[in-house]
Design a protein around this motif. Structure first.
Motif, mmCIF file in Angstrom:
data_model
loop_
_atom_site.group_PDB
_atom_site.id
_atom_site.type_symbol
_atom_site.label_atom_id
_atom_site.label_comp_id
_atom_site.label_asym_id
_atom_site.label_seq_id
_atom_site.Cartn_x
_atom_site.Cartn_y
_atom_site.Cartn_z
ATOM 1 N N ILE A 44 0.860 -1.181 0.000
ATOM 2 C CA ILE A 44 0.000 0.000 0.000
ATOM 3 C C ILE A 44 0.894 1.229 0.000
ATOM 4 O O ILE A 44 1.750 1.385 0.874
ATOM 5 N N GLU A 58 -4.001 3.048 7.315
ATOM 6 C CA GLU A 58 -2.925 2.405 8.075
ATOM 7 C C GLU A 58 -3.489 1.660 9.286
ATOM 8 O O GLU A 58 -3.061 0.549 9.600
ATOM 9 N N VAL A 61 -5.003 -1.536 8.107
ATOM 10 C CA VAL A 61 -3.944 -2.488 7.762
ATOM 11 C C VAL A 61 -3.449 -3.199 9.012
ATOM 12 O O VAL A 61 -3.351 -4.427 9.048
ATOM 13 N N PHE A 73 3.208 -1.099 4.109
ATOM 14 C CA PHE A 73 2.532 0.196 4.022
ATOM 15 C C PHE A 73 3.586 1.288 4.024
ATOM 16 O O PHE A 73 4.448 1.316 4.900
ATOM 17 N N ARG A 75 4.013 5.595 3.507
ATOM 18 C CA ARG A 75 3.359 6.895 3.369
ATOM 19 C C ARG A 75 4.382 7.885 2.815
ATOM 20 O O ARG A 75 5.401 8.150 3.453
#
Length: 120
Positions: A44, A58, A61, A73, A75
């Protein structure tokens, strides 16, 4: 593919400012988690969201998906666009992945879609 090992697939799921459609993003993540394919990872990439959607995704997840599957994940600090976000996801893929599936926060794949793509 009976009798053969299923090749590893990295599914790159891109998000950007999806708070206005967070229900669809949840359905998309749930559909990816329920893909009828035995050997894939989910990557992701949040593409610099500023609307709070990254934090919500998040949380989902870590609370719901981590126990079901291999999830990464990331960002990003700023929006790198579709290509830039996917390139970051590609760099994070498992080196054993033979295929890449690109998707994003408003795509709800059918359960057999990944299997059919690999078999094709």
């Amino acid at each position: 593919m009976s009798g053969k090992l299923w090749p590893k697939v990295s599914v790159i799921w891109l998000n950007y400012n999806s708070i206005h459609a967070i229900d669809i993003a949840f359905k998309s993540l749930e559909a990816v988690a329920n893909l009828n394919y035995p050997n894939f990872e989910l990557i992701i990439v949040d593409n610099g969201s500023t609307d709070g959607s990254a934090q919500i995704i998040e949380k989902i997840v870590y609370e719901k998906l981590r126990s079901k599957m291999n999830v990464k994940f990331v960002r990003l600090k700023r929006n790198l666009g579709f290509t830039g976000g996917n390139n970051i996801g590609y760099r994070l893929k498992d080196p054993d992945s033979k295929y890449i599936m690109l998707t994003h926060n408003d795509v709800i794949p059918y359960p057999k879609s990944l299997r059919l793509l690999v078999e094709f």
